[in-house]
Scaffold this motif. Structure first.
Motif, PDB file in Angstrom:
ATOM      1  N   GLU A   1      16.230  32.722  28.201  1.00  0.00           N
ATOM      2  CA  GLU A   1      16.899  32.172  27.934  1.00  0.00           C
ATOM      3  C   GLU A   1      17.597  32.330  26.825  1.00  0.00           C
ATOM      4  O   GLU A   1      18.673  31.741  26.796  1.00  0.00           O
ATOM      5  CB  GLU A   1      15.779  30.461  27.345  1.00  0.00           C
ATOM      6  CG  GLU A   1      15.159  29.662  28.570  1.00  0.00           C
ATOM      7  CD  GLU A   1      13.965  28.728  27.412  1.00  0.00           C
ATOM      8  OE1 GLU A   1      14.312  29.190  26.982  1.00  0.00           O
ATOM      9  OE2 GLU A   1      13.441  27.907  29.305  1.00  0.00           O
TER      10      GLU A   1
ATOM     11  N   PRO B   1      -0.020  33.319  32.663  1.00  0.00           N
ATOM     12  CA  PRO B   1       0.556  33.011  32.403  1.00  0.00           C
ATOM     13  C   PRO B   1       2.529  32.531  31.063  1.00  0.00           C
ATOM     14  O   PRO B   1       2.783  32.449  30.636  1.00  0.00           O
ATOM     15  CB  PRO B   1       0.267  30.883  31.568  1.00  0.00           C
ATOM     16  CG  PRO B   1      -1.710  31.578  32.838  1.00  0.00           C
ATOM     17  CD  PRO B   1      -1.336  33.173  32.901  1.00  0.00           C
ATOM     18  N   TRP B   2       1.258  33.550  29.925  1.00  0.00           N
ATOM     19  CA  TRP B   2       1.701  34.018  28.743  1.00  0.00           C
ATOM     20  C   TRP B   2       2.973  34.441  28.802  1.00  0.00           C
ATOM     21  O   TRP B   2       3.839  35.143  28.364  1.00  0.00           O
ATOM     22  CB  TRP B   2       0.444  34.777  27.361  1.00  0.00           C
ATOM     23  CG  TRP B   2      -0.128  32.952  27.448  1.00  0.00           C
ATOM     24  CD1 TRP B   2      -1.871  32.939  27.898  1.00  0.00           C
ATOM     25  CD2 TRP B   2      -0.377  32.319  26.691  1.00  0.00           C
ATOM     26  NE1 TRP B   2      -2.586  31.816  27.087  1.00  0.00           N
ATOM     27  CE2 TRP B   2      -1.442  30.857  26.936  1.00  0.00           C
ATOM     28  CE3 TRP B   2       0.786  31.649  26.167  1.00  0.00           C
ATOM     29  CZ2 TRP B   2      -1.812  30.263  26.336  1.00  0.00           C
ATOM     30  CZ3 TRP B   2       0.268  30.409  25.349  1.00  0.00           C
ATOM     31  CH2 TRP B   2      -0.712  29.074  25.036  1.00  0.00           C
ATOM     32  N   SER B   3       2.394  35.723  29.746  1.00  0.00           N
ATOM     33  CA  SER B   3       4.232  36.693  29.744  1.00  0.00           C
ATOM     34  C   SER B   3       4.870  35.998  30.643  1.00  0.00           C
ATOM     35  O   SER B   3       5.851  36.510  30.358  1.00  0.00           O
ATOM     36  CB  SER B   3       3.002  37.975  30.995  1.00  0.00           C
ATOM     37  OG  SER B   3       2.703  37.439  32.151  1.00  0.00           O
TER      38      SER B   3
ATOM     39  N   LEU C   1       6.012  33.043  29.784  1.00  0.00           N
ATOM     40  CA  LEU C   1       6.287  32.313  29.232  1.00  0.00           C
ATOM     41  C   LEU C   1       7.537  33.280  28.087  1.00  0.00           C
ATOM     42  O   LEU C   1       8.208  33.386  27.908  1.00  0.00           O
ATOM     43  CB  LEU C   1       5.584  31.307  27.942  1.00  0.00           C
ATOM     44  CG  LEU C   1       5.383  30.717  26.889  1.00  0.00           C
ATOM     45  CD1 LEU C   1       6.729  29.823  27.599  1.00  0.00           C
ATOM     46  CD2 LEU C   1       4.703  30.153  26.344  1.00  0.00           C
ATOM     47  N   LEU C   2       7.026  34.299  27.863  1.00  0.00           N
ATOM     48  CA  LEU C   2       7.615  35.151  26.964  1.00  0.00           C
ATOM     49  C   LEU C   2       8.309  35.789  27.948  1.00  0.00           C
ATOM     50  O   LEU C   2       9.700  35.282  27.736  1.00  0.00           O
ATOM     51  CB  LEU C   2       7.147  36.436  26.454  1.00  0.00           C
ATOM     52  CG  LEU C   2       5.802  36.248  25.627  1.00  0.00           C
ATOM     53  CD1 LEU C   2       4.965  37.677  24.914  1.00  0.00           C
ATOM     54  CD2 LEU C   2       6.471  35.400  24.265  1.00  0.00           C
ATOM     55  N   SER C   3       8.785  36.088  29.335  1.00  0.00           N
ATOM     56  CA  SER C   3       9.979  36.617  29.657  1.00  0.00           C
ATOM     57  C   SER C   3      10.495  35.357  30.336  1.00  0.00           C
ATOM     58  O   SER C   3      12.202  35.039  30.052  1.00  0.00           O
ATOM     59  CB  SER C   3       9.354  36.343  31.140  1.00  0.00           C
ATOM     60  OG  SER C   3       9.894  36.940  32.679  1.00  0.00           O
ATOM     61  N   GLN C   4      10.549  33.792  30.827  1.00  0.00           N
ATOM     62  CA  GLN C   4      10.789  32.834  30.275  1.00  0.00           C
ATOM     63  C   GLN C   4      12.366  33.284  28.804  1.00  0.00           C
ATOM     64  O   GLN C   4      13.202  32.731  29.473  1.00  0.00           O
ATOM     65  CB  GLN C   4      10.746  31.734  30.448  1.00  0.00           C
ATOM     66  CG  GLN C   4      11.254  30.236  30.886  1.00  0.00           C
ATOM     67  CD  GLN C   4      10.401  28.930  30.809  1.00  0.00           C
ATOM     68  OE1 GLN C   4       9.499  28.935  31.246  1.00  0.00           O
ATOM     69  NE2 GLN C   4      11.119  27.804  30.896  1.00  0.00           N
ATOM     70  N   MET C   5      11.274  32.780  27.827  1.00  0.00           N
ATOM     71  CA  MET C   5      12.175  32.702  26.661  1.00  0.00           C
ATOM     72  C   MET C   5      12.594  33.884  25.855  1.00  0.00           C
ATOM     73  O   MET C   5      13.868  33.982  26.386  1.00  0.00           O
ATOM     74  CB  MET C   5      11.543  32.387  25.723  1.00  0.00           C
ATOM     75  CG  MET C   5       9.957  31.619  25.754  1.00  0.00           C
ATOM     76  SD  MET C   5       8.419  31.872  24.165  1.00  0.00           S
ATOM     77  CE  MET C   5       9.593  31.308  22.842  1.00  0.00           C
TER      78      MET C   5
END
Length: 86
Positions: free
Chosen positions: A83, A72-74, A76-80
């Protein structure tokens, strides 16, 4: 035979522990102030914003590597990152 009707059930909102919510808010404020102070300190030491961002990401990467569920955290970083790249 009479038609069966669904019973009306009252849904209850989850109980919120106000002490826990207050502690979480304080922890968030302290963490935000700490990171903000760190960034201000690095800028005052003439580090570039790129270096500061890379340092923070390296720290986040190290934390994520130590977590039992990294996905989940990786993600999130990928999505950020996606963006920011737009």
């Amino acid at each position: 035979m009479p038609t069966q009707r669904a019973t009306a059930r009252r849904t209850r909102a989850p109980k919120i522990n106000t002490d826990q919510a207050a502690i979480a808010a304080i922890e968030n404020a302290v963490a935000s102030a700490s990171v903000s102070g760190l960034i201000d300190g690095l800028r005052a030491a003439a580090f570039s914003d790129g270096y500061i961002a890379a340092s923070l990401l390296a720290g986040a990467t190290t934390l994520i590597r130590g977590m039992p569920t990294k996905q989940p955290w990786s993600a999130l970083l990928s999505q950020m990152a996606m963006e920011v790249a737009r």
